[in-house]
Design an enzyme around this catalytic site. Structure first.
Site, PDB file in Angstrom:
ATOM      1  N   LYS A  26      11.261  10.544   4.682  1.00 39.33           N
ATOM      2  CA  LYS A  26       9.903   9.993   4.599  1.00 39.33           C
ATOM      3  C   LYS A  26       8.906  10.903   5.312  1.00 39.33           C
ATOM      4  O   LYS A  26       7.786  11.116   4.841  1.00 39.33           O
ATOM      5  CB  LYS A  26       9.883   8.574   5.190  1.00 39.33           C
ATOM      6  N   GLY A  51      12.470  -4.018   1.365  1.00 43.11           N
ATOM      7  CA  GLY A  51      12.533  -5.355   0.763  1.00 43.11           C
ATOM      8  C   GLY A  51      11.991  -5.362  -0.653  1.00 43.11           C
ATOM      9  O   GLY A  51      11.202  -4.488  -1.034  1.00 43.11           O
TER      10      GLY A  51
HETATM   11  N1  HSE Z   1      16.942   1.899   4.955  1.00 42.71           N
HETATM   12  C1  HSE Z   1      15.516   1.877   4.948  1.00 42.71           C
HETATM   13  C2  HSE Z   1      15.027   1.219   6.222  1.00 42.71           C
HETATM   14  C3  HSE Z   1      15.032   1.129   3.740  1.00 42.71           C
HETATM   15  O1  HSE Z   1      15.832   0.675   6.992  1.00 42.71           O
HETATM   16  O2  HSE Z   1      13.838   1.266   6.491  1.00 42.71           O
HETATM   17  C4  HSE Z   1      13.631   1.420   3.342  1.00 42.71           C
HETATM   18  O3  HSE Z   1      13.422   2.749   3.016  1.00 42.71           O
END
Ligand code: HSE
Length: 431
Positions: free
Chosen positions: A206, A303
């Site tokens: 990210k 979610g």
């Molecule tokens: N595995 C990720 C989290 C899911 O825990 O934020 C969302 O990208």
């Protein structure tokens, strides 16, 4: 502008279900707002039998992804299956078929995005990836549109809900990492293989995207420094709290002396900072721009419905984008940039030494720190264990990472130090 847009989804899992639900249930609302009717034409998944709790119109479900990618009516293909293969091929094939694509797949965008964007540009189509970072928080739009007039000074993000849940649980209930992880798994937050969450990999995916949007650099996942939360103990959290800090897994990108920093690691943040109050599975992104100053965005980072909300926003955006001004993938790419090496960064530091409880040990350790220009701000030593080792905690003023690595190596070789030193980078103002 078309007044009807046909959408096809590949992947009917959590986010696919949320997206379908929003497209079906909010169809009239979105039509009223945009003047465009978004029609969910197909959903492809290997399992089309399982009850997802939504009623999908007859004929929409298929087990064949090709029925989405090759359907001449479909304008936008939404990839929500995750993983790199075959998701990448599906996206590229959709793009080559002149379809716009939307995805929530951060790993795919971070590692293969440069190729996907180039192919999309060649074919004159858009790639939407709002849902790939921080779920329902519209942070891509913030960087691309809301803050377009700013030089970005810094971005700090809590962008992995699972690790934030684990650290919050360790803080609130004083439990160790392994127990907090088990609870996260029980609640379905962590993946069955939680490595991506706890080792900072998901956060780094990210951050790669946020960095590229902020500084106009190609997606450079391999250049991100990654350190997870597995070595943090309940005791570190307690010491941090005594010193007035919370420990968070932070994604950081900022400009330092003309170089771009991209790093993910546990970070101590002063209790009074708003971002240190972001707990549980929630995400937050702090962005500082030269014109706007400090801004903070908070919400659910995962979610079905929050992520679906971002996916549908991208679909709508693409449909509205009829003025010929394409988003062009990551935006602009500057010709001239340099990514800062981790050894070159500067930070304040927390050290937890495992030192023998005997006279002269502190002076040996502080002597080495001093030799490397690391200046001590405060020291905590708790408990007595004659003949054994105790945690010796030192908070240091701003130092160079290169010096910290050298000092720790030397300290760890001292006979009075029984275990590897743990250090955590500290954000905030110098006292
Ligand atoms: N595995 C990720 C989290 C899911 O825990 O934020 C969302 O990208």
């Amino acid at each position: 502008m078309k007044d009807k847009i046909h959408v096809g989804i590949i992947g009917f899992g959590t986010v696919g279900t949320g997206t379908a639900k929003i497209l079906i249930e909010n169809r009239e609302l979105i039509k009223k707002r945009t003047g465009i009717d978004f029609i969910l034409k197909r959903i492809a998944d290997l399992d089309i039998k399982r009850d997802r709790g939504i009623k999908v119109p007859e004929g929409v479900l298929t087990t064949d992804a090709g029925a989405v990618i090759n359907d001449p009516d479909i304008d936008v293909v939404v990839e929500l299956m995750g993983g790199i293969h075959p998701a990448k091929d599906f996206m590229l094939n959709a793009v080559k078929n002149k379809k716009h694509v939307v995805t929530a797949n951060k790993a795919l965008i971070a590692t293969e995005g440069n190729e996907i964007f180039a192919e999309a540009e060649k074919n004159g189509v858009e790639v939407g990836f709002e849902a790939s970072v921080a779920g329902g928080i519209p942070i891509i739009k913030v960087l691309r549109e809301g803050l377009v007039a700013n030089n970005i000074v810094a971005v700090y993000g809590i962008i992995n809900g699972t690790s934030n849940y684990i650290l919050t649980k360790m803080t609130d209930e004083k439990v160790e990492f392994s127990d907090a992880l088990k609870e996260a798994q029980r609640l379905g937050y962590a993946e069955a293989d939680p490595t991506f969450d706890i080792e900072g990999i998901d956060t780094a995916h990210k951050l790669t995207i946020l960095s590229s949007l902020s500084y106009g650099i190609p997606l450079s996942y391999n250049e991100v420094y990654k350190e997870g939360i597995t070595k943090i103990t309940a005791q570190d959290i307690e010491f941090a709290s005594e010193l007035g800090y919370k420990i968070k897994l932070l994604a950081i990108t900022k400009l330092s002396n003309g170089e771009i920093e991209m790093r993910v690691h546990p970070t101590m943040i002063p209790n009074e900072y708003l971002i240190s109050k972001v707990d549980g599975v929630f995400n937050a992104v702090y962005v500082e721009g030269d014109a706007v100053g400090s801004t903070l965005y908070y919400g659910r980072g995962a979610g079905d419905m929050p992520t679906g909300s971002a996916v549908v926003a991208d679909i709508v955006d693409i449909a509205r984008c009829d003025n010929g001004q394409k988003a062009k993938g990551i935006g602009y790419v500057s010709a001239d940039y340099k990514i800062r090496k981790m050894e070159d960064i500067e930070s304040m530091y927390y050290f937890r030494f495992s030192a023998m409880d005997q006279p002269g040990v502190l002076s040996k350790i502080s002597g080495i720190l001093g030799n490397y220009n690391i200046s001590i701000a405060s020291v905590i030593q708790k408990g007595r264990r004659l003949g054994g080792s105790v945690p010796l905690v030192v908070l240091a003023h701003t130092a160079k990472e290169r010096d910290v690595l050298s000092a720790v190596k030397e300290i760890d070789n001292l006979p009075v130090v029984s275990d590897k030193t743990l250090f955590i980078r500290v954000e905030g103002k110098e006292e």
